[in-house]
Every structure is written in structure tokens, then in C-alpha cells.
Design a protein around this motif. Structure first.
Motif, PDB file in Angstrom:
ATOM      1  N   LEU A 183       0.662  -1.246  -0.354  1.00 42.85           N
ATOM      2  CA  LEU A 183       0.147   0.035   0.053  1.00 42.85           C
ATOM      3  C   LEU A 183       0.816   1.090   0.126  1.00 42.85           C
ATOM      4  O   LEU A 183       0.634   2.599  -0.437  1.00 42.85           O
ATOM      5  N   ARG A 184       2.148   1.383   0.925  1.00 42.05           N
ATOM      6  CA  ARG A 184       2.267   2.432   1.026  1.00 42.05           C
ATOM      7  C   ARG A 184       3.799   2.513  -0.607  1.00 42.05           C
ATOM      8  O   ARG A 184       3.594   4.077  -0.947  1.00 42.05           O
ATOM      9  N   LYS A 185       4.062   1.238  -1.398  1.00 40.82           N
ATOM     10  CA  LYS A 185       4.495   1.111  -2.220  1.00 40.82           C
ATOM     11  C   LYS A 185       3.932   2.417  -3.183  1.00 40.82           C
ATOM     12  O   LYS A 185       3.817   3.597  -4.416  1.00 40.82           O
ATOM     13  N   GLU A 186       1.876   2.563  -3.235  1.00 42.66           N
ATOM     14  CA  GLU A 186       1.346   2.658  -3.705  1.00 42.66           C
ATOM     15  C   GLU A 186       0.565   4.333  -3.561  1.00 42.66           C
ATOM     16  O   GLU A 186       0.075   5.152  -4.080  1.00 42.66           O
ATOM     17  N   GLY A 187       1.507   5.281  -2.741  1.00 43.93           N
ATOM     18  CA  GLY A 187       1.699   5.696  -2.242  1.00 43.93           C
ATOM     19  C   GLY A 187       0.014   6.718  -1.367  1.00 43.93           C
ATOM     20  O   GLY A 187      -0.356   7.347  -0.358  1.00 43.93           O
ATOM     21  N   PHE A 188      -0.058   4.695  -0.325  1.00 44.43           N
ATOM     22  CA  PHE A 188      -1.314   5.532   0.883  1.00 44.43           C
ATOM     23  C   PHE A 188      -0.491   5.549   2.006  1.00 44.43           C
ATOM     24  O   PHE A 188       0.834   5.168   2.538  1.00 44.43           O
ATOM     25  N   SER A 189      -1.429   5.700   2.677  1.00 46.44           N
ATOM     26  CA  SER A 189      -1.110   6.235   4.631  1.00 46.44           C
ATOM     27  C   SER A 189      -1.399   4.896   4.818  1.00 46.44           C
ATOM     28  O   SER A 189      -2.792   4.701   4.950  1.00 46.44           O
ATOM     29  N   VAL A 190      -0.919   4.601   5.748  1.00 41.69           N
ATOM     30  CA  VAL A 190      -1.321   2.808   6.817  1.00 41.69           C
ATOM     31  C   VAL A 190      -0.998   3.072   8.385  1.00 41.69           C
ATOM     32  O   VAL A 190       0.104   3.391   8.585  1.00 41.69           O
ATOM     33  N   ILE A 191      -2.473   2.492   8.689  1.00 43.43           N
ATOM     34  CA  ILE A 191      -2.597   2.431   9.893  1.00 43.43           C
ATOM     35  C   ILE A 191      -2.805   1.183  10.658  1.00 43.43           C
ATOM     36  O   ILE A 191      -3.492   0.801   9.463  1.00 43.43           O
ATOM     37  N   THR A 192      -2.556   0.642  11.103  1.00 43.96           N
ATOM     38  CA  THR A 192      -2.797  -0.670  11.608  1.00 43.96           C
ATOM     39  C   THR A 192      -3.491  -1.366  12.983  1.00 43.96           C
ATOM     40  O   THR A 192      -2.752  -0.283  14.445  1.00 43.96           O
ATOM     41  N   ALA A 193      -4.276  -2.229  12.733  1.00 37.15           N
ATOM     42  CA  ALA A 193      -4.822  -2.517  14.316  1.00 37.15           C
ATOM     43  C   ALA A 193      -4.702  -4.498  14.153  1.00 37.15           C
ATOM     44  O   ALA A 193      -4.762  -4.519  13.718  1.00 37.15           O
ATOM     45  N   ASP A 194      -3.918  -4.770  15.345  1.00 32.49           N
ATOM     46  CA  ASP A 194      -4.393  -5.961  15.637  1.00 32.49           C
ATOM     47  C   ASP A 194      -5.241  -6.914  16.738  1.00 32.49           C
ATOM     48  O   ASP A 194      -5.154  -7.879  16.941  1.00 32.49           O
ATOM     49  N   ASN A 195      -6.410  -6.108  16.351  1.00 32.49           N
ATOM     50  CA  ASN A 195      -7.158  -6.372  17.728  1.00 32.49           C
ATOM     51  C   ASN A 195      -9.196  -5.331  17.420  1.00 32.49           C
ATOM     52  O   ASN A 195      -8.632  -4.476  16.428  1.00 32.49           O
ATOM     53  N   GLY A 196     -10.124  -6.561  17.375  1.00 35.44           N
ATOM     54  CA  GLY A 196     -11.319  -5.497  17.187  1.00 35.44           C
ATOM     55  C   GLY A 196     -11.676  -3.961  17.595  1.00 35.44           C
ATOM     56  O   GLY A 196     -11.843  -2.934  17.557  1.00 35.44           O
ATOM     57  N   ALA A 197     -10.716  -3.851  18.859  1.00 33.34           N
ATOM     58  CA  ALA A 197     -11.001  -2.664  19.886  1.00 33.34           C
ATOM     59  C   ALA A 197     -10.017  -1.660  19.120  1.00 33.34           C
ATOM     60  O   ALA A 197     -10.750  -0.908  19.210  1.00 33.34           O
ATOM     61  N   THR A 198      -9.084  -1.840  19.001  1.00 32.72           N
ATOM     62  CA  THR A 198      -8.310  -0.462  18.632  1.00 32.72           C
ATOM     63  C   THR A 198      -8.775  -0.070  17.310  1.00 32.72           C
ATOM     64  O   THR A 198      -8.910   0.943  16.672  1.00 32.72           O
ATOM     65  N   ALA A 199      -9.278  -1.010  16.337  1.00 33.02           N
ATOM     66  CA  ALA A 199     -10.246  -0.646  15.187  1.00 33.02           C
ATOM     67  C   ALA A 199     -11.012  -0.183  14.804  1.00 33.02           C
ATOM     68  O   ALA A 199     -10.871   0.470  14.549  1.00 33.02           O
ATOM     69  N   LEU A 200     -11.416  -0.430  15.853  1.00 32.82           N
ATOM     70  CA  LEU A 200     -12.484   0.738  16.277  1.00 32.82           C
ATOM     71  C   LEU A 200     -12.966   2.133  16.329  1.00 32.82           C
ATOM     72  O   LEU A 200     -13.201   2.661  16.162  1.00 32.82           O
ATOM     73  N   ARG A 201     -11.719   1.970  17.545  1.00 32.46           N
ATOM     74  CA  ARG A 201     -11.783   3.387  18.137  1.00 32.46           C
ATOM     75  C   ARG A 201     -10.515   3.992  16.730  1.00 32.46           C
ATOM     76  O   ARG A 201     -10.945   6.033  16.717  1.00 32.46           O
TER      77      ARG A 201
ATOM     78  N   ALA B 280     -11.368   3.928  12.935  1.00 32.87           N
ATOM     79  CA  ALA B 280     -12.237   4.177  12.752  1.00 32.87           C
ATOM     80  C   ALA B 280     -13.012   5.411  13.005  1.00 32.87           C
ATOM     81  O   ALA B 280     -13.129   6.084  12.565  1.00 32.87           O
ATOM     82  N   ARG B 281     -13.899   5.596  14.512  1.00 35.68           N
ATOM     83  CA  ARG B 281     -14.043   6.816  14.976  1.00 35.68           C
ATOM     84  C   ARG B 281     -13.492   7.517  15.136  1.00 35.68           C
ATOM     85  O   ARG B 281     -13.798   9.347  14.156  1.00 35.68           O
ATOM     86  N   GLU B 282     -12.012   8.082  15.595  1.00 35.96           N
ATOM     87  CA  GLU B 282     -11.005   8.791  15.279  1.00 35.96           C
ATOM     88  C   GLU B 282     -10.259   8.890  14.067  1.00 35.96           C
ATOM     89  O   GLU B 282     -10.299  10.196  14.056  1.00 35.96           O
ATOM     90  N   LYS B 283      -9.775   8.225  13.795  1.00 33.77           N
ATOM     91  CA  LYS B 283      -8.929   8.795  11.850  1.00 33.77           C
ATOM     92  C   LYS B 283     -10.222   8.369  11.060  1.00 33.77           C
ATOM     93  O   LYS B 283      -9.996   8.832   9.717  1.00 33.77           O
ATOM     94  N   ASN B 284     -10.552   7.647  11.259  1.00 40.38           N
ATOM     95  CA  ASN B 284     -11.937   7.797   9.622  1.00 40.38           C
ATOM     96  C   ASN B 284     -11.021   7.611   8.717  1.00 40.38           C
ATOM     97  O   ASN B 284     -11.425   8.489   7.738  1.00 40.38           O
ATOM     98  N   PRO B 285     -11.073   6.668   8.572  1.00 41.91           N
ATOM     99  CA  PRO B 285      -9.943   6.012   7.559  1.00 41.91           C
ATOM    100  C   PRO B 285     -10.740   6.420   5.942  1.00 41.91           C
ATOM    101  O   PRO B 285     -11.778   6.121   6.050  1.00 41.91           O
ATOM    102  N   ASP B 286      -9.970   6.539   4.881  1.00 44.16           N
ATOM    103  CA  ASP B 286     -10.537   6.289   3.957  1.00 44.16           C
ATOM    104  C   ASP B 286     -11.419   4.480   3.434  1.00 44.16           C
ATOM    105  O   ASP B 286     -12.314   4.338   2.390  1.00 44.16           O
ATOM    106  N   LEU B 287     -10.409   3.718   3.608  1.00 46.89           N
ATOM    107  CA  LEU B 287     -10.886   2.481   3.753  1.00 46.89           C
ATOM    108  C   LEU B 287      -9.856   1.557   4.877  1.00 46.89           C
ATOM    109  O   LEU B 287      -9.080   2.196   5.036  1.00 46.89           O
ATOM    110  N   ILE B 288     -11.111   0.320   5.187  1.00 42.41           N
ATOM    111  CA  ILE B 288     -10.522  -1.074   5.996  1.00 42.41           C
ATOM    112  C   ILE B 288     -10.113  -2.122   5.632  1.00 42.41           C
ATOM    113  O   ILE B 288     -11.278  -2.457   4.447  1.00 42.41           O
ATOM    114  N   ILE B 289      -9.347  -2.588   5.567  1.00 41.49           N
ATOM    115  CA  ILE B 289      -9.068  -4.216   5.303  1.00 41.49           C
ATOM    116  C   ILE B 289      -9.209  -4.582   6.781  1.00 41.49           C
ATOM    117  O   ILE B 289      -7.815  -4.738   7.338  1.00 41.49           O
ATOM    118  N   LEU B 290     -10.271  -5.744   6.534  1.00 42.69           N
ATOM    119  CA  LEU B 290     -10.695  -6.191   7.897  1.00 42.69           C
ATOM    120  C   LEU B 290     -10.749  -8.396   7.715  1.00 42.69           C
ATOM    121  O   LEU B 290     -10.801  -8.771   6.728  1.00 42.69           O
TER     122      LEU B 290
END
Length: 235
Positions: A20-38, A40-50
Motif C-alpha cells: 500500500l505504501r508503495k502505491e502512496g497510501f498512508s497506512v495505520i494498523t490494528a491487531d485487535n477489534g477494540a483498537t480497530a473500532l477506535r 475507525a471512529r477517531e481517524k475515519n480512514p478512507d478504507l479498512i482492510i479487515l
């Protein structure tokens, strides 16, 4: 554009993040559901890979929570998982996921799916470019505002996924016209989109369910099934 990658397998996370970074995307990661939901709410990403299988909750639960929240419902979600049974794919689509990619996967294929999902998101709703384009449709107690991405039925709001919204808008602006399943896919996703006709059935089922929850008598009848052909919005 920022993409949230949710997976507890670090080699997979690193592979996706690198491509993704090679294509110019900014990437954030989460390894659990609680962090992912937080995130999603706080950062409002353009897309989620889940991923589906996470240590604290399932990807289905995460997807449902995101799609049920009006502030995050329009974030496209692509499931990337080892579960490749038809029932798993159907369930993911029913919950509002944009796409479903099975492991092992080609990074190039995943990038193509990501780019298509983002293109579709930013094309919906497009700006009015002709006098015939209807930005607001009102019919049978249903109001669809394409510019605001809002749907009201019997005065009550309905939260549709982006794909569901595109389908009901497309049908409602052409009342009485029968659309074959393949044509619906081509019209809202493009001819090269790798979707099955079954996926349209799943989306229509979800749309009808949401309409029925508000109006059990008329909701199921707004979109008619034309046996052996496809679907139409009643005149």
C-alpha cells in the motif's frame, strides 16, 4: 489517502502495508477489534482492510459495528481472510462489506480491489452534470438524497452501505424498468468488477430487510423480483 489494516498476523500486515505504501497510501494498523473500532471512529480512514479472525472479536462484529454507526458507515471494508466458504462470503457482503479477498492472495489483486473501492466511493455521489440527473428522488414514502448520501423511508432514516445506496438509487431513478443482475453490477461497479450475480441478490435482500423494519407492509414490495431476469423499483 489513509487505509486501516486490521489483522493479528504480522507477516500479513507487513506485506499489505509495504504494498500500500508503495502505491502512496498512508497506512495505520490494528491487531485487535477494540483498537480497530477506535481508529475507525477517531481517524475515519478512507478504507479498512479487515481480517475475520481476531483475538477479541470477529471481523463480522467489527464490520457490523462500523456499518451501524452513521459516522463510519460509508467507510468501505474489504475482508481479507482465509475463510473462503460461500456462506462466509455472503455473510460479509450482507453486513455491508465492499469486497472479500481470500488468503493467500496476490498483492496486485488486493491493490486493484482497493483502488476500485476507493474510486467507487469518490464517484458516489457524483456532481450533477446534466439536467436529467436526479439528486433527490421521492417516491412511495421513500426519499433518496444522492448529494447528502441520505435515505428516509416513512420519515425515518435508513443507514445503507455505499453499495446498497448505489443499488436502490439506481433502481429508484428508473421506476418500472427491469434491470438484470449483471447490468446492475455493470452500472454501479463497472464492467470489469469481479462480482457474482449472487452478490446482487444478497444486497437486495439486505435493502428489503431494512425497508421492512420500518414498514413491514409495503417495505418488501418497493423492489420487485422479476423471475429469471432481475429487479425493478415499482412505479
Amino acid at each position: 489517502m489513509e487505509i486501516l489494516v486490521v489483522d493479528d498476523e504480522m507477516p500479513i500486515v507487513e506485506l499489505i502495508k509495504y504494498n500500500l505504501r508503495k502505491e502512496g497510501f498512508s497506512v495505520i494498523t490494528a491487531d485487535n477489534g477494540a483498537t480497530a473500532l477506535r481508529y475507525a471512529r477517531e481517524k475515519n480512514p478512507d478504507l479498512i482492510i479487515l481480517d475475520l479472525m481476531l483475538p477479541d472479536m470477529s471481523g463480522y462484529e467489527i464490520c457490523k459495528t462500523i456499518k451501524d454507526n452513521p459516522t463510519t458507515t460509508d467507510i468501505p471494508i474489504i475482508f481479507v481472510t482465509a475463510k473462503d466458504d460461500d456462506k462466509d462470503i455472503v455473510k460479509g457482503l450482507e453486513l455491508g462489506a465492499e469486497d472479500y479477498v481470500t488468503k493467500p492472495f496476490s498483492p496486485r489483486v488486493l491493490l486493484a480491489r482497493v483502488n476500485r473501492a476507493l474510486k467507487r466511493l469518490h464517484d458516489l455521489p457524483p456532481k450533477e452534470d446534466s439536467g436529467s440527473e436526479k439528486l433527490v428522488i421521492q417516491s412511495h414514502d421513500l426519499k433518496i438524497d444522492k448529494e447528502k448520501f441520505e435515505v428516509f423511508y416513512c420519515g425515518k432514516p435508513i443507514i445503507f452501505s455505499a453499495t446498497e445506496f448505489a443499488i436502490i438509487y439506481h433502481l429508484a431513478k428508473n421506476p418500472g424498468k427491469v434491470f438484470p443482475r449483471k447490468q446492475i453490477i455493470n452500472d454501479i461497479k463497472g464492467k470489469s468488477y469481479p462480482a457474482t450475480e449472487r452478490s446482487i441478490d444478497v444486497q437486495i435482500l439486505s435493502i428489503r430487510k431494512k425497508l421492512t423494519e420500518i414498514n413491514p407492509s409495503d417495505g418488501p414490495n418497493l423492489i420487485e423480483t422479476v423471475r429469471g431476469v432481475g429487479y425493478r423499483f415499482i412505479e
